[in-house]
Design a protein around this motif. Structure first.
Motif, mmCIF file in Angstrom:
data_model
loop_
_atom_site.group_PDB
_atom_site.id
_atom_site.type_symbol
_atom_site.label_atom_id
_atom_site.label_comp_id
_atom_site.label_asym_id
_atom_site.label_seq_id
_atom_site.Cartn_x
_atom_site.Cartn_y
_atom_site.Cartn_z
ATOM 1 N N SER A 3 33.369 41.625 45.878
ATOM 2 C CA SER A 3 34.792 41.916 46.031
ATOM 3 C C SER A 3 35.615 40.740 45.507
ATOM 4 C CB SER A 3 35.143 42.257 47.480
ATOM 5 O OG SER A 3 34.873 41.157 48.296
ATOM 6 N N PHE A 4 35.036 39.529 45.556
ATOM 7 C CA PHE A 4 35.753 38.408 44.956
ATOM 8 C C PHE A 4 35.886 38.589 43.447
ATOM 9 C CE2 PHE A 4 35.465 34.518 42.492
ATOM 10 C CZ PHE A 4 36.690 33.964 42.809
ATOM 11 N N ILE A 5 34.763 38.889 42.782
ATOM 12 C CA ILE A 5 34.853 38.990 41.321
ATOM 13 C C ILE A 5 35.705 40.201 40.939
ATOM 14 C CG2 ILE A 5 32.681 40.230 40.905
ATOM 15 C CD1 ILE A 5 32.300 38.422 38.449
ATOM 16 N N GLY A 6 35.692 41.229 41.800
ATOM 17 C CA GLY A 6 36.580 42.369 41.581
ATOM 18 C C GLY A 6 38.042 41.939 41.639
ATOM 19 N N ALA A 7 38.361 41.123 42.640
ATOM 20 C CA ALA A 7 39.734 40.648 42.773
ATOM 21 C C ALA A 7 40.106 39.778 41.581
ATOM 22 C CB ALA A 7 39.897 39.875 44.077
ATOM 23 N N ALA A 8 39.139 38.946 41.131
ATOM 24 C CA ALA A 8 39.403 38.078 39.981
ATOM 25 C C ALA A 8 39.687 38.923 38.739
ATOM 26 C CB ALA A 8 38.210 37.156 39.738
ATOM 27 N N TRP A 9 38.959 40.034 38.589
ATOM 28 C CA TRP A 9 39.203 40.958 37.476
ATOM 29 C C TRP A 9 40.618 41.524 37.571
ATOM 30 C CZ3 TRP A 9 37.531 43.046 32.968
ATOM 31 C CH2 TRP A 9 37.914 44.332 32.636
ATOM 32 N N LEU A 10 40.994 41.902 38.793
ATOM 33 C CA LEU A 10 42.319 42.496 38.964
ATOM 34 C C LEU A 10 43.430 41.496 38.657
ATOM 35 C CD1 LEU A 10 41.785 44.645 42.158
ATOM 36 C CD2 LEU A 10 42.167 45.449 39.834
#
Ligand code: HDD
Ligand code: HEM
Ligand code: HEM
Lengths: 336, 462
Positions: A168-175
């Motif tokens: 979910s961190f890397i997802g947030a970073a993508w966002l």
């Protein structure tokens, strides 16, 4: 060249490297889109559409890296494939159900009657959660040598949570890179909340790995190998520091450094993965089967290698093309 | 129930669910390309409307195909480890080629095909559509090669019980591959054309007289009418090929117990494996001999030839093969009747003034392709038992040793999910048709055709 002398040596090695590469690409790419799925409940209705739009054109190709990785395991190391997958029967099942739910929800949430949309959003989240948790669980079990004891299960549950938060961190970073305005600001907040999963996960795995196996312990803590390995923790530390420092200052004017956290997170995943690969080599089933014992016949490997050498650059090329075509901030997804 | 039986049911359930969607995507990809090219050539809006409607069905089917396909690729390891350990040297490269030449192609260009229309030049979008269609066909090719090799293996040698490839040409072009591949592609074409005709008929019944509905209805009916004779012909050749390589399977398909001449064609019967005879036979004299050997007194193999000295059966269970074969052929005959009648009605009344009866019939047959395809695969696959790889590896030898409780619980899990998804899939297609009938799906954007001025095709950040 000495190492190219014996195909029974360099072919398995090459295939292990290819398989490792596809697992790594999978973890990063599907990691961010699973992560975006995990963030769904935190977003409001309109933002949910944006979240899905940010990964819509990519997720299918991202998941294909999993098919390639499992395919390479299957074709290059058939015995190991059987052993690993039968011992991970249940978590694999949960992951597959998760991936099924998630993959179809992409389509159903946009096409089913509006009244059902929230149900498919929930299925999208649930699928992402099942897939991430089970992948983390499998990672933990793999490190523990694929033996089902209570302490190993407990450790695997821990890695399951850490990997999920890490995703979910890397997802947030993508966002952060893919969105703007209010949503981007919220994504920064989510990233702040998720970074600890990544850090704790890497620390936990690094602490546990050498104690599971004496061989790995020796590999880590004897000279001169110790020095070969030492850049890994140092670099990881620097990256974590960079992310930490960056997220506090985002978003910046003119969208500067919006891709910083994502790039650093990719590097972090790669380093952690490199460390694991270094520790487990030459085993493909930890402490039981080496890549050389499990490898298929050199003739068969060779015929795949030829194809791969031609096709892999093309795959990488047109994958990049897709990211280029859909660059920029995510807008609503439309077929026309 | 034991692990073997449960694993077989589980594999059967998973692949049956999976194949439903490839059957649609393989041919629908080409149909979409056709719509797109028609639009490029004529500029008529109806082709774009048709494209826009069916691309949604395509995207949905594709997603279902991908996720159930991922399940398939894990099944070999979780349930049939013996398969890869024994024939991995042949199966491995074939599966690998499928992934690298087909899956990535489809998956990457799918994104551009679905969401790229306004971001890339029109010809790039057409090209992406082509590459996706080509990719699905390639992947069907590779998987059918593998599957056919399992029925008619050649080009290998055994060393210590493990298969090693000796001749890749012989492996890829194994004797049953061309028949199976063609039969499968035609099956996909028929499934899609009947689906298109059926959904369009439904919209006509609901009173939708839009140009694109009439055109897709015409397209579906006429293409189906053209494909079905080819399919029957291909099926006949396929059967002759099977007679040569897997006579036990043909004996079960025909329900014939004793080898001999003048074997009748059974239209109906209830085969009784314990008594080794049929009950309630309805037959056409000499029919089977005529079809299989083209001579009334041609010799047709019988099941009793495939019983070992000690009584173990070397042929598959008769009833499932016998009945599924009849379901497939029966569906094929129904398709022939309906599609040709449809062509007649089209000539007589035109799509807009069709009487209701043929429209109801087409709607009812929307998913008939699925039934025939599944029945065909059951014939083929159950007919191969007890072998997994004909003459080389039995299904029993390949099964994993996971506890049966685990297989049972996952099986139930899959079945529940699949049941929900099938219902949702059909419901959503119907819902999309409803919405389109109300005119809510028509696109608002204007399209450039290939060659026309490209309006701001690529501007960053859109
Ligand atoms: C005749 C056609 C056919 C048959 C018999 C099978 N498949 Fe399939 N498969 C396809 C035709 C196809 C396809 C048309 O290429 C799909 C369906 C929808 C799609 O997206 O690609 C696909 C998708 C698909 C995917 C997802 C690919 C992706 O990520 O894009 C996987 C991993 C598999 N399949 C694996 C299998 C395995 C292991 C099978 C056998 C045991 C199998 N398929 C039978
Ligand atoms: C796509 C259409 C297919 C369908 C509907 C289908 C269906 C089935 C069914 C019903 C069985 C069970 C037979 C029995 O146990 O009595 C079976 C067996 C099997 N098939 Fe297929 N099959 C398909 C394609 C394939 C392909 C493409 C492969 C491999 C590349 C394959 C590999 C197998 C294997 C490994 C078994 C043995 C396991 C078992 O007996 O269940 N099948 N299949
Ligand atoms: C009506 C005349 C038809 C005949 C005579 C016929 C013949 C056959 C035969 C003999 C097989 C078994 C192949 C084997 O021995 O392994 C088969 C399999 C199959 N049939 Fe048919 N068929 C007909 C119609 C259809 C239709 C209408 C469809 C679908 C729309 C269909 C789809 C299939 C499929 C998917 C298989 C399994 C794959 C394969 O082995 O090719 N068939 N068919």
């Amino acid at each position: 060249m000495e190492i190219f002398g014996d195909p029974a040596v360099w072919l398995p090695w090459t295939f292990a490297a290819l398989m490792g590469l596809s697992i790594l690409i999978y973890v990063i790419l599907d990691g961010f889109d699973l992560g975006v799925g995990l963030l769904m409940p935190l977003a409001d209705a309109r933002e949910k559409d944006r979240l899905v739009a940010s990964i819509g054109p990519f997720w299918d190709a991202n998941e294909t890296w999993l098919v390639l990785a499992i395919g390479l395991l299957l074709v290059a190391f058939p015995t190991a494939h059987g052993v690993i997958l039968t011992s991970l029967y249940m978590p694999v099942f949960i992951m597959l159900i998760g991936l099924i739910l998630r993959g179809v929800s992409f389509e159903f949430r946009a096409k089913a009657p509006l009244a059902q949309k929230s149900k498919w959003n929930a299925a999208f989240f649930a699928g992402s959660l099942m897939a991430s948790m089970s992948q983390g669980f499998m990672l933990g079990m793999y490190i523990m040598g694929l033996t089902w004891t209570w302490s190993h299960i407990a450790f695997a549950l821990l890695t399951a949570v850490f990997l999920t938060v890490g995703y979910s961190f890397i997802g947030a970073a993508w966002l952060i890179g893919k969105t703007d305005g209010v949503l981007q600001a919220r994504a920064v907040g989510w990233a702040k909340g998720g970074i600890w999963g990544l850090i704790l996960g890497i620390v936990a795995i690094s602490l546990a790995t050498p104690f599971v196996s004496e061989r790995i312990f020796a590999k880590w803590f004897s000279f001169p190998q110790f020095f070969y390995l030492s850049p890994l923790p140092v670099l990881s530390g620097i990256l974590v520091g960079y992310i930490w420092w960056q997220i506090r200052r985002l978003p910046q004017e003119h969208d500067r450094r919006a891709w910083g956290p994502f790039s650093a997170a990719m590097a972090l995943f790669a380093l952690a993965f490199g460390g694991m690969a270094y520790s487990f080599y030459p085993y493909v089933v930890p402490e039981k089967i080496t890549i050389y014992e499990a490898a298929s016949a050199p003739e068969s490997l060779f015929i795949i290698l030829i194809g791969t050498l031609f096709v892999l650059p093309a795959i990488l090329g047109y994958s990049c093309l897709a990211y280029y075509i859909f660059r920029g901030k995510a807008t609503d997804l439309r077929y026309d | 129930m034991d692990t073997l039986l449960l694993s077989r049911i589980q594999f059967g359930a998973n692949i049956s669910f999976h194949i439903l969607f490839p059957t649609i995507t393989i041919a629908l990809g080409w149909v979409l390309l056709f719509f797109k090219l028609r639009f490029n050539a004529t500029g008529e809006q109806k082709w774009m409307d048709a494209y826009m409607f069916w691309v949604k069905v395509f995207a949905l089917s594709f997603a279902m195909g991908v996720v159930s396909g991922i399940t398939m690729s894990f099944q070999f390891g979780t349930n049939w480890p013996g398969f890869m350990e024994t024939v991995g040297n042949v199966a491995g490269p074939l599966l690998a080629y499928e992934v690298i030449t087909a899956f990535f192609l489809e998956a990457v260009f799918l994104g551009i095909m679905l969401f790229g229309a306004s971001r890339v030049k029109p010809w790039v979008h057409t090209l992406a559509t082509f590459l996706v269609a080509f990719g699905t066909t390639m992947s069907a090719f590779w998987i059918i090669v593998l599957n056919s090799w399992m029925h008619t293996p050649q080009g290998y040698e055994l060393r210590d019980g493990v298969v090693f490839a000796t001749d890749w040409w012989a492996i890829v072009f194994n004797p049953s591959m061309p028949y199976r591949f063609i039969h499968m592609l035609l099956a996909s074409g028929l499934t899609v054309t009947f689906l298109i005709a059926g959904v369009s008929a439904l919209r006509l019944l609901w009173g939708d007289r839009a140009e694109n509905v009439k055109s897709t209805f015409r397209f579906g009916v006429i293409t189906a009418a053209a494909l079905i004779p080819l399919q029957i012909l291909a099926g006949d050749f396929h059967g002759l090929n099977t007679l040569e390589h897997q006579p036990a399977k043909v004996a079960a398909m025909e329900g014939n117990w004793e080898t001999g001449p003048n074997v009748p064609l059974l239209l109906f019967a209830i085969p009784d494996q314990a008594q080794r005879e049929n009950h309630f036979e309805i037959s056409i004299p000499n029919g089977a001999s005529l079809i299989l050997t083209h001579k009334p007194d041609g010799v047709v193999p019988g099941l009793n030839d495939f019983v070992a000295e000690d009584g173990t059966l070397l042929h598959p269970r008769v009833a499932p093969v016998f009945f599924s074969f009849r379901v497939m052929v029966g569906t094929g005959m129904a398709m022939l009747l309906l599609s040709w009648a449809g062509v007649y009605y089209l000539r007589r009344y035109g799509a807009g003034d069709m009487p209701r009866l043929p429209l109801y019939a087409f709607t009812a047959m929307s998913f008939s392709g699925w039934i025939a395809t599944l029945a065909g695969w059951y014939t083929t696959e159950i007919g191969r038992q007890p072998w997994l790889v004909q003459g080389l590896l039995t299904t029993k030898q390949a099964v994993s040793d996971v506890p049966s409780g685990m297989v049972l619980s996952t099986l139930i899990g899959y079945l529940v999910v699949y049941a929900v998804l099938i219902v949702a899939y059909i419901a959503v297609i119907t819902y999309l048709a409803r919405k389109a009938t109300r005119g809510e799906l028509a696109t608002t954007r204007n399209y450039a055709r290939s060659g026309e001025a490209e309006v701001a095709a690529l501007h960053p950040g859109e």
